[in-house]
Scaffold this motif. Structure first.
Motif, PDB file in Angstrom:
ATOM      1  N   ASP A 187     -22.739  38.584   7.740  1.00  9.44           N
ATOM      2  CA  ASP A 187     -21.658  37.925   7.003  1.00  9.44           C
ATOM      3  C   ASP A 187     -20.329  38.662   7.217  1.00  9.44           C
ATOM      4  O   ASP A 187     -19.266  38.039   7.293  1.00  9.44           O
ATOM      5  N   ARG A 188     -20.413  39.965   7.336  1.00 13.28           N
ATOM      6  CA  ARG A 188     -19.198  40.745   7.587  1.00 13.28           C
ATOM      7  C   ARG A 188     -18.718  40.502   9.020  1.00 13.28           C
ATOM      8  O   ARG A 188     -17.546  40.251   9.275  1.00 13.28           O
ATOM      9  N   ARG A 189     -19.664  40.537   9.969  1.00 11.84           N
ATOM     10  CA  ARG A 189     -19.304  40.407  11.393  1.00 11.84           C
ATOM     11  C   ARG A 189     -18.675  39.043  11.682  1.00 11.84           C
ATOM     12  O   ARG A 189     -17.669  38.943  12.361  1.00 11.84           O
ATOM     13  N   PHE A 190     -19.267  37.966  11.160  1.00 17.88           N
ATOM     14  CA  PHE A 190     -18.780  36.640  11.530  1.00 17.88           C
ATOM     15  C   PHE A 190     -17.639  36.149  10.640  1.00 17.88           C
ATOM     16  O   PHE A 190     -16.817  35.360  11.075  1.00 17.88           O
ATOM     17  N   TYR A 191     -17.629  36.583   9.387  1.00 18.33           N
ATOM     18  CA  TYR A 191     -16.666  35.970   8.454  1.00 18.33           C
ATOM     19  C   TYR A 191     -15.811  36.985   7.693  1.00 18.33           C
ATOM     20  O   TYR A 191     -15.003  36.586   6.856  1.00 18.33           O
ATOM     21  N   GLY A 192     -16.073  38.274   7.906  1.00 15.89           N
ATOM     22  CA  GLY A 192     -15.322  39.277   7.153  1.00 15.89           C
ATOM     23  C   GLY A 192     -15.693  39.336   5.681  1.00 15.89           C
ATOM     24  O   GLY A 192     -14.930  39.844   4.852  1.00 15.89           O
ATOM     25  N   ILE A 193     -16.879  38.815   5.338  1.00 15.92           N
ATOM     26  CA  ILE A 193     -17.318  38.863   3.936  1.00 15.92           C
ATOM     27  C   ILE A 193     -17.822  40.281   3.643  1.00 15.92           C
ATOM     28  O   ILE A 193     -18.656  40.812   4.372  1.00 15.92           O
ATOM     29  N   ALA A 194     -17.293  40.886   2.583  1.00 14.22           N
ATOM     30  CA  ALA A 194     -17.694  42.256   2.255  1.00 14.22           C
ATOM     31  C   ALA A 194     -18.766  42.222   1.176  1.00 14.22           C
ATOM     32  O   ALA A 194     -18.488  42.493   0.012  1.00 14.22           O
ATOM     33  N   ALA A 195     -19.991  41.843   1.553  1.00 15.94           N
ATOM     34  CA  ALA A 195     -21.075  41.797   0.565  1.00 15.94           C
ATOM     35  C   ALA A 195     -22.024  42.964   0.802  1.00 15.94           C
ATOM     36  O   ALA A 195     -22.281  43.350   1.945  1.00 15.94           O
ATOM     37  N   GLU A 196     -22.545  43.518  -0.276  1.00 11.20           N
ATOM     38  CA  GLU A 196     -23.559  44.572  -0.199  1.00 11.20           C
ATOM     39  C   GLU A 196     -24.927  43.902  -0.030  1.00 11.20           C
ATOM     40  O   GLU A 196     -25.124  42.767  -0.480  1.00 11.20           O
ATOM     41  N   PRO A 197     -25.901  44.631   0.543  1.00 12.39           N
ATOM     42  CA  PRO A 197     -27.265  44.070   0.630  1.00 12.39           C
ATOM     43  C   PRO A 197     -27.797  43.643  -0.739  1.00 12.39           C
ATOM     44  O   PRO A 197     -28.581  42.693  -0.833  1.00 12.39           O
TER      45      PRO A 197
END
Ligand code: PMP
Ligand code: GLN
Length: 393
Positions: free
Chosen positions: A76-86
């Motif tokens: 999610d971070r790589r494709f969309y820049g979403i900063a979510a934790e596991p």
């Protein structure tokens, strides 16, 4: 005997099972239910096989194996820049369970949910089983543009959530940035949540871009997004889905999941973790291959005489059957071509609940080998085209 649950008793068998059974009965090429006819990546399959043999075959952790929760967060971070934790990821038994779990996590009886027609067949039954009230907004062919005034009118003080599917099944629509902005403003104005079914996130064509609603300003705290290994890795039978949710909501989604299925197969979860880490080229090649198949089938259906609607994402195309002069609706048409031409499609009315849906569209899945698509077109041509037509073409 006392009656069973009246809502479930009243539901028919899903159109996907009905049409697949009919396809088997008539030895038809099944372009109805959406599933690829080849396996997904070999390394992911090998990882699943290997993972069976290292002693992790008992119940995995309820919200998902750590490898996959981390891989979803990284993806999610790589494709969309979403900063979510596991810790914000919940692994489910396919997107189907993810949709139910997200809705369960939000809805109390009497809450209103805005849904967009045509819609995937599990949405409404789940909303209704939870005692919530659906508010339907309809997109119209051939452009399926978001009707902004109707959408705004569907929101009100009781709106708890919107269910959004982009890229969209069965229309192939990819919601535009402007449409997503409009939706985000409504969610903020009405303090509502969104459940985003993004299973076709990587199946986007012609330079269109999939933008998760979750990435829009202010949406990180009110939007959950759902992905599926079935679509992204062409393993629909594995039933590995995943939800990325705001930190406040993920534990509630996990509680729904704990009571629905608790967990999904650990070896498959670990293999999907490997898949999500693949190079960008894997994801681009998948979309390019499907785009070529879309063009192949669209051209073929047009030769047969159907008018094919644009498709910017998913692996379905919708075809207008009126030019064929068939005497009957989409349901009769899909049954007829299965029996008489031995090609199966799905009637688009199956994706409607409201009154007077369009009855002249059939949905064809193009996630099939080229030779299979060609044979399907040849069968339809043999059935619908006269000899004179064939000589002219
Ligand atoms: N949502 C949509 C829009 C779908 O088309 C599908 C299945 N094809 C699903 C959800 C279900 O996905 P899964 O097979 O991962 O349960
Ligand atoms: N999502 C698939 C489709 O739209 C079907 C999934 C299913 O059969 N449950 O064809």
């Amino acid at each position: 005997m006392k009656p069973v649950n009246s809502q479930l008793a009243a539901l028919g068998t899903t159109i996907f099972s009905v049409m697949s059974a009919l396809a088997v009965e008539h030895d038809a090429i099944n372009l109805g239910q959406g599933f690829p006819d080849t396996d997904g990546p070999q390394d992911v399959m090998k990882a699943a096989a290997a993972a069976l043999f290292d002693g992790r075959n008992q119940y995995p952790p309820m919200p998902g194996v750590p490898e996959l929760r981390q891989a979803v967060a990284d993806h999610d971070r790589r494709f969309y820049g979403i900063a979510a934790e596991p810790s914000q990821v919940v692994v489910t038994c396919g997107a189907t369970e993810a949709i139910a779990a997200c809705l369960m996590s939000l809805l109390n009886p009497g809450d209103e949910v805005v849904l967009i027609e045509p819609l995937y067949d599990t949405y409404l039954p789940v909303v209704r089983l939870l005692g919530a009230i659906p508010r339907l907004v309809r997109l119209d062919p051939p452009d399926w543009t978001l009707p902004r005034a109707a959408l705004a009118a569907a929101f009100g003080p009781c709106t708890k959530a919107l269910l959004l599917n982009t890229p969209m099944n069965p229309t192939g629509k990819v919601f535009s940035a402007e449409e997503l902005d409009f939706i985000a403003a409504l969610l903020a104005r009405y303090d509502a949540y969104a459940v985003c079914d993004e299973v076709y996130e990587h199946l986007v064509f012609d330079g269109h871009r999939h933008v998760p609603l979750m990435t829009l300003p202010g949406m990180g705290e009110r939007v959950m997004r759902i992905g599926s290994a079935g679509k992204t890795f062409s393993f629909t039978g594995w039933k590995v889905g995943y939800v990325t949710a705001p930190a406040t909501l993920a534990p509630v989604v996990a509680k729904a999941h704990q009571n629905l299925t608790f967990a999904t197969a650990p070896n498959l979860q670990r293999a999907v973790a490997l898949g999500l880490g693949k190079d960008e080229s894997y994801f681009l090649d998948l979309a390019a291959a499907l785009q070529a198949k879309r063009d192949r089938l669209a051209a073929g259906l047009e030769t047969v005489g159907m008018a094919v609607l644009p498709c910017h994402g998913s692996y379905f195309i919708t075809a207008d059957i009126r030019p064929l002069g068939f005497n009957g609706d989409d349901v009769a048409f899909c049954r007829h071509i299965t029996e008489a031409a031995r090609v199966t499609a799905v009637p688009v009315t199956a994706f409607y609940d409201g009154p007077e849906p369009p009855r002249h569209y059939a949905r064809f899945a193009f996630c099939k080998q080229d030779a299979v698509l060609d044979e399907a077109v040849a069968r339809l041509a043999a059935h619908f085209l006269t000899d004179a037509d064939k000589r002219r073409r």
